[in-house]
Write a protein that holds these residues in place. Structure first.
Motif, PDB file in Angstrom:
ATOM      1  N   SER A  34      44.572  24.376   8.085  1.00  0.00           N
ATOM      2  CA  SER A  34      44.809  23.637   8.096  1.00  0.00           C
ATOM      3  C   SER A  34      46.524  23.144   8.514  1.00  0.00           C
ATOM      4  O   SER A  34      46.482  21.444   9.500  1.00  0.00           O
ATOM      5  CB  SER A  34      45.340  22.748   6.147  1.00  0.00           C
ATOM      6  OG  SER A  34      46.129  24.011   6.273  1.00  0.00           O
ATOM      7  N   VAL A  37      45.153  22.194  12.326  1.00  0.00           N
ATOM      8  CA  VAL A  37      44.474  20.870  12.609  1.00  0.00           C
ATOM      9  C   VAL A  37      45.728  19.708  11.797  1.00  0.00           C
ATOM     10  O   VAL A  37      45.470  18.782  13.070  1.00  0.00           O
ATOM     11  CB  VAL A  37      43.376  20.700  11.347  1.00  0.00           C
ATOM     12  CG1 VAL A  37      42.962  19.124  10.935  1.00  0.00           C
ATOM     13  CG2 VAL A  37      43.019  21.688  11.257  1.00  0.00           C
ATOM     14  N   LEU A  88      41.133  17.468   3.721  1.00  0.00           N
ATOM     15  CA  LEU A  88      40.804  18.517   5.135  1.00  0.00           C
ATOM     16  C   LEU A  88      39.694  18.984   4.200  1.00  0.00           C
ATOM     17  O   LEU A  88      40.153  19.646   3.210  1.00  0.00           O
ATOM     18  CB  LEU A  88      42.325  19.078   5.329  1.00  0.00           C
ATOM     19  CG  LEU A  88      41.709  19.929   6.421  1.00  0.00           C
ATOM     20  CD1 LEU A  88      41.126  19.072   7.410  1.00  0.00           C
ATOM     21  CD2 LEU A  88      42.754  20.460   6.291  1.00  0.00           C
ATOM     22  N   PHE A 108      36.131  21.061  11.227  1.00  0.00           N
ATOM     23  CA  PHE A 108      36.634  20.287   9.720  1.00  0.00           C
ATOM     24  C   PHE A 108      36.695  18.560   9.757  1.00  0.00           C
ATOM     25  O   PHE A 108      37.003  18.094  10.842  1.00  0.00           O
ATOM     26  CB  PHE A 108      38.778  21.074   9.819  1.00  0.00           C
ATOM     27  CG  PHE A 108      38.709  22.078   9.494  1.00  0.00           C
ATOM     28  CD1 PHE A 108      39.087  22.736   8.581  1.00  0.00           C
ATOM     29  CD2 PHE A 108      38.948  23.192   9.963  1.00  0.00           C
ATOM     30  CE1 PHE A 108      39.362  23.903   7.329  1.00  0.00           C
ATOM     31  CE2 PHE A 108      38.739  24.531  10.066  1.00  0.00           C
ATOM     32  CZ  PHE A 108      38.975  25.105   8.688  1.00  0.00           C
ATOM     33  N   ILE A 110      38.757  15.491   8.249  1.00  0.00           N
ATOM     34  CA  ILE A 110      39.708  15.139   7.319  1.00  0.00           C
ATOM     35  C   ILE A 110      39.539  13.101   7.368  1.00  0.00           C
ATOM     36  O   ILE A 110      39.518  12.713   8.369  1.00  0.00           O
ATOM     37  CB  ILE A 110      41.568  15.248   7.972  1.00  0.00           C
ATOM     38  CG1 ILE A 110      41.769  15.456   7.211  1.00  0.00           C
ATOM     39  CG2 ILE A 110      41.339  14.937   9.434  1.00  0.00           C
ATOM     40  CD1 ILE A 110      43.528  15.942   7.880  1.00  0.00           C
TER      41      ILE A 110
END
Length: 148
Positions: A34, A37, A88, A108, A110
């Motif tokens: 995370s 990202v 996310l 991922f 988001i």
């Protein structure tokens, strides 16, 4: 050359920026990607603050290596993306448009608010989703292509 606003917004639809994502968003509180990202979006926006050329360079450099032939010229536009961290989540089955394969790495998705600028003028704003792939510890994205 200034593109009509509808053409710019259509480009983000085509780039998967507004693709509907099935399921319910779940907050991801984990250290396995995370931060990387979210750092991708910080770097994207920082490059945009330095101008369209710097952001284009960033987008070329961070284009997923399996799709590096899909980098488009944003024609002087600058994107600012504000991600919503709590949305996310992994998206392992996602495939880029016109692709038979999922990207290598961990994908991922988001939610983001995208602001589109030309020079100092905001020409559009859109809420959608964006994919970022972690591969070998690096974050890679997918450059949106303006509609012709």
């Amino acid at each position: 050359m200034r593109r009509p606003l509808w053409a710019v917004l259509a480009a983000f639809c085509a780039a998967g920026c507004t693709t509907a994502v099935p399921g319910t968003p779940v907050a991801v509180k984990r250290a396995d990607g995370s931060e990387v990202v979210l750092s991708y979006f910080t770097a994207l926006n920082d490059a945009g603050e330095q101008g369209a050329d710097k952001q284009a360079e960033f987008l070329r450099r961070t284009q997923h290596p399996d799709f590096d032939d899909r980098v488009c010229d944003l024609d002087g536009l600058v994107l600012s993306m504000a991600p919503v961290a709590d949305t996310l989540r992994p998206d392992p089955q996602w495939k880029p448009e016109k692709s038979a394969d999922v990207p290598r790495g961990e994908t991922f998705v988001i939610a983001v608010t995208v602001t589109i600028r030309q020079g100092t003028t905001t020409i559009g704003e859109q809420i959608g989703s964006q994919r970022v792939v972690l591969l070998d510890g690096e974050a890679y994205g997918f450059t949106p292509c303006p509609a012709s």
